[in-house]
Design a protein around this motif. Structure first.
Motif, PDB file in Angstrom:
ATOM      1  N   PRO A   3       0.805  -1.227   0.000  1.00  0.00           N
ATOM      2  CA  PRO A   3       0.000   0.000   0.000  1.00  0.00           C
ATOM      3  C   PRO A   3       0.839   1.279   0.000  1.00  0.00           C
ATOM      4  O   PRO A   3       0.515   2.222  -0.717  1.00  0.00           O
ATOM      5  CB  PRO A   3      -0.826  -0.126   1.286  1.00  0.00           C
ATOM      6  CG  PRO A   3      -0.970  -1.598   1.483  1.00  0.00           C
ATOM      7  CD  PRO A   3       0.346  -2.179   1.026  1.00  0.00           C
ATOM      8  N   ILE A   4       1.923   1.306   0.766  1.00  0.00           N
ATOM      9  CA  ILE A   4       2.739   2.523   0.827  1.00  0.00           C
ATOM     10  C   ILE A   4       3.377   2.822  -0.529  1.00  0.00           C
ATOM     11  O   ILE A   4       3.430   3.977  -0.963  1.00  0.00           O
ATOM     12  CB  ILE A   4       3.803   2.442   1.960  1.00  0.00           C
ATOM     13  CG1 ILE A   4       4.412   3.824   2.222  1.00  0.00           C
ATOM     14  CG2 ILE A   4       4.885   1.448   1.646  1.00  0.00           C
ATOM     15  CD1 ILE A   4       3.471   4.794   2.864  1.00  0.00           C
ATOM     16  N   SER A   5       3.810   1.789  -1.233  1.00  0.00           N
ATOM     17  CA  SER A   5       4.399   1.969  -2.565  1.00  0.00           C
ATOM     18  C   SER A   5       3.346   2.456  -3.551  1.00  0.00           C
ATOM     19  O   SER A   5       3.622   3.306  -4.406  1.00  0.00           O
ATOM     20  CB  SER A   5       5.024   0.667  -3.053  1.00  0.00           C
ATOM     21  OG  SER A   5       6.065   0.273  -2.201  1.00  0.00           O
ATOM     22  N   LEU A   6       2.136   1.909  -3.436  1.00  0.00           N
ATOM     23  CA  LEU A   6       1.032   2.346  -4.291  1.00  0.00           C
ATOM     24  C   LEU A   6       0.732   3.820  -4.065  1.00  0.00           C
ATOM     25  O   LEU A   6       0.557   4.593  -5.017  1.00  0.00           O
ATOM     26  CB  LEU A   6      -0.215   1.500  -4.012  1.00  0.00           C
ATOM     27  CG  LEU A   6      -1.506   1.986  -4.658  1.00  0.00           C
ATOM     28  CD1 LEU A   6      -1.436   1.838  -6.176  1.00  0.00           C
ATOM     29  CD2 LEU A   6      -2.700   1.240  -4.094  1.00  0.00           C
ATOM     30  N   ILE A   7       0.677   4.239  -2.807  1.00  0.00           N
ATOM     31  CA  ILE A   7       0.360   5.625  -2.479  1.00  0.00           C
ATOM     32  C   ILE A   7       1.432   6.572  -3.014  1.00  0.00           C
ATOM     33  O   ILE A   7       1.119   7.603  -3.620  1.00  0.00           O
ATOM     34  CB  ILE A   7       0.168   5.778  -0.958  1.00  0.00           C
ATOM     35  CG1 ILE A   7      -1.084   5.010  -0.514  1.00  0.00           C
ATOM     36  CG2 ILE A   7       0.074   7.252  -0.558  1.00  0.00           C
ATOM     37  CD1 ILE A   7      -1.186   4.745   0.975  1.00  0.00           C
ATOM     38  N   ILE A   8       2.689   6.200  -2.837  1.00  0.00           N
ATOM     39  CA  ILE A   8       3.779   7.048  -3.346  1.00  0.00           C
ATOM     40  C   ILE A   8       3.757   7.087  -4.874  1.00  0.00           C
ATOM     41  O   ILE A   8       3.933   8.149  -5.472  1.00  0.00           O
ATOM     42  CB  ILE A   8       5.137   6.568  -2.799  1.00  0.00           C
ATOM     43  CG1 ILE A   8       5.201   6.845  -1.292  1.00  0.00           C
ATOM     44  CG2 ILE A   8       6.291   7.253  -3.529  1.00  0.00           C
ATOM     45  CD1 ILE A   8       6.387   6.239  -0.588  1.00  0.00           C
ATOM     46  N   ALA A   9       3.501   5.946  -5.499  1.00  0.00           N
ATOM     47  CA  ALA A   9       3.402   5.908  -6.968  1.00  0.00           C
ATOM     48  C   ALA A   9       2.258   6.801  -7.448  1.00  0.00           C
ATOM     49  O   ALA A   9       2.395   7.532  -8.434  1.00  0.00           O
ATOM     50  CB  ALA A   9       3.210   4.479  -7.454  1.00  0.00           C
ATOM     51  N   ALA A  10       1.131   6.752  -6.749  1.00  0.00           N
ATOM     52  CA  ALA A  10      -0.026   7.566  -7.136  1.00  0.00           C
ATOM     53  C   ALA A  10       0.259   9.051  -6.949  1.00  0.00           C
ATOM     54  O   ALA A  10      -0.147   9.871  -7.783  1.00  0.00           O
ATOM     55  CB  ALA A  10      -1.257   7.144  -6.330  1.00  0.00           C
ATOM     56  N   LEU A  11       0.954   9.409  -5.870  1.00  0.00           N
ATOM     57  CA  LEU A  11       1.317  10.818  -5.677  1.00  0.00           C
ATOM     58  C   LEU A  11       2.242  11.295  -6.797  1.00  0.00           C
ATOM     59  O   LEU A  11       2.050  12.383  -7.343  1.00  0.00           O
ATOM     60  CB  LEU A  11       1.994  11.018  -4.318  1.00  0.00           C
ATOM     61  CG  LEU A  11       1.090  11.012  -3.098  1.00  0.00           C
ATOM     62  CD1 LEU A  11       1.920  11.024  -1.817  1.00  0.00           C
ATOM     63  CD2 LEU A  11       0.126  12.194  -3.128  1.00  0.00           C
ATOM     64  N   GLY A  12       3.230  10.476  -7.142  1.00  0.00           N
ATOM     65  CA  GLY A  12       4.151  10.841  -8.218  1.00  0.00           C
ATOM     66  C   GLY A  12       3.459  10.925  -9.565  1.00  0.00           C
ATOM     67  O   GLY A  12       3.611  11.903 -10.301  1.00  0.00           O
ATOM     68  N   ALA A  13       2.671   9.902  -9.886  1.00  0.00           N
ATOM     69  CA  ALA A  13       1.965   9.878 -11.182  1.00  0.00           C
ATOM     70  C   ALA A  13       0.945  11.007 -11.265  1.00  0.00           C
ATOM     71  O   ALA A  13       0.797  11.648 -12.313  1.00  0.00           O
ATOM     72  CB  ALA A  13       1.274   8.526 -11.376  1.00  0.00           C
ATOM     73  N   GLY A  14       0.259  11.253 -10.163  1.00  0.00           N
ATOM     74  CA  GLY A  14      -0.728  12.333 -10.148  1.00  0.00           C
ATOM     75  C   GLY A  14      -0.083  13.691 -10.307  1.00  0.00           C
ATOM     76  O   GLY A  14      -0.591  14.554 -11.021  1.00  0.00           O
ATOM     77  N   ALA A  15       1.067  13.885  -9.656  1.00  0.00           N
ATOM     78  CA  ALA A  15       1.780  15.162  -9.770  1.00  0.00           C
ATOM     79  C   ALA A  15       2.256  15.386 -11.201  1.00  0.00           C
ATOM     80  O   ALA A  15       2.154  16.500 -11.729  1.00  0.00           O
ATOM     81  CB  ALA A  15       2.959  15.197  -8.802  1.00  0.00           C
ATOM     82  N   ILE A  16       2.756  14.328 -11.824  1.00  0.00           N
ATOM     83  CA  ILE A  16       3.198  14.438 -13.222  1.00  0.00           C
ATOM     84  C   ILE A  16       2.013  14.750 -14.127  1.00  0.00           C
ATOM     85  O   ILE A  16       2.079  15.635 -14.970  1.00  0.00           O
ATOM     86  CB  ILE A  16       3.909  13.145 -13.673  1.00  0.00           C
ATOM     87  CG1 ILE A  16       5.254  13.011 -12.957  1.00  0.00           C
ATOM     88  CG2 ILE A  16       4.103  13.122 -15.192  1.00  0.00           C
ATOM     89  CD1 ILE A  16       5.923  11.655 -13.111  1.00  0.00           C
ATOM     90  N   ALA A  17       0.915  14.025 -13.937  1.00  0.00           N
ATOM     91  CA  ALA A  17      -0.272  14.234 -14.769  1.00  0.00           C
ATOM     92  C   ALA A  17      -0.847  15.627 -14.578  1.00  0.00           C
ATOM     93  O   ALA A  17      -1.243  16.284 -15.544  1.00  0.00           O
ATOM     94  CB  ALA A  17      -1.330  13.180 -14.450  1.00  0.00           C
ATOM     95  N   ALA A  18      -0.884  16.088 -13.339  1.00  0.00           N
ATOM     96  CA  ALA A  18      -1.456  17.404 -13.054  1.00  0.00           C
ATOM     97  C   ALA A  18      -0.643  18.528 -13.691  1.00  0.00           C
ATOM     98  O   ALA A  18      -1.191  19.585 -14.011  1.00  0.00           O
ATOM     99  CB  ALA A  18      -1.559  17.618 -11.554  1.00  0.00           C
ATOM    100  N   ALA A  19       0.647  18.294 -13.885  1.00  0.00           N
ATOM    101  CA  ALA A  19       1.511  19.310 -14.490  1.00  0.00           C
ATOM    102  C   ALA A  19       1.353  19.384 -16.010  1.00  0.00           C
ATOM    103  O   ALA A  19       1.777  20.352 -16.631  1.00  0.00           O
ATOM    104  CB  ALA A  19       2.969  19.030 -14.140  1.00  0.00           C
ATOM    105  N   LYS A  20       0.743  18.367 -16.595  1.00  0.00           N
ATOM    106  CA  LYS A  20       0.570  18.330 -18.051  1.00  0.00           C
ATOM    107  C   LYS A  20      -0.761  18.957 -18.448  1.00  0.00           C
ATOM    108  O   LYS A  20      -1.787  18.711 -17.826  1.00  0.00           O
ATOM    109  CB  LYS A  20       0.589  16.884 -18.562  1.00  0.00           C
ATOM    110  CG  LYS A  20       1.899  16.178 -18.384  1.00  0.00           C
ATOM    111  CD  LYS A  20       1.790  14.758 -18.894  1.00  0.00           C
ATOM    112  CE  LYS A  20       3.050  13.969 -18.659  1.00  0.00           C
ATOM    113  NZ  LYS A  20       2.890  12.569 -19.061  1.00  0.00           N
TER     114      LYS A  20
END
Length: 132
Positions: A3-20
């Motif tokens: 779960p912790i890896s999923l949450i960190i992956a989602a934060l990273g992916a979401g931050a990248i997506a939000a910047a596009k």
């Protein structure tokens, strides 16, 4: 995936997506929802809240500290946050999500149990021996 890896992956992916500019509203909304839930856990913790708002490259650099702070706050045990992280990954990487790339696993007595669901409501639970 833990779960912790999923949450960190989602934060990273979401931050990248939000910047596009090309990111869809669904991804951005799911990411904002995840951030809001985590920020509630970090109420009064200015550093924790700032880390949730970090840029993708900052999240990557501080991944160890972020993981520690999220774990200390119990974020990795919060079902609502885990589901929100899954939703971000489902929107950001639908194929990977369908392939089970972001399933959270639980280890019990030397076995890893994975839970995978589909939109039809089917849930598959499987067990394989844990490998070190």
């Amino acid at each position: 995936m833990e779960p912790i890896s999923l949450i960190i992956a989602a934060l990273g992916a979401g931050a990248i997506a939000a910047a596009k500019d090309t990111a869809g509203t669904a991804v951005k909304d799911a990411y904002q929802g995840l951030k809001a839930l985590i920020k509630k856990k970090f109420e009064g913790d200015v550093l924790g809240q700032a880390m949730v708002d970090a840029k993708p490259e900052e999240i990557k650099k501080a991944e160890g500290l972020l993981k520690d702070k999220l774990t200390q706050a119990g974020v990795d045990k919060d079902e609502e946050i885990i589901k929100a992280a899954e939703e971000v990954m489902k929107k950001e990487d639908p194929q990977g999500f369908e392939e089970g790339k972001y399933n959270t696993n639980v280890s019990v007595q030397g076995h890893v149990f994975g839970v995978a669901g589909t939109n039809s409501g089917t849930v598959n639970i499987g067990s394989v021996p844990k490998t070190e």
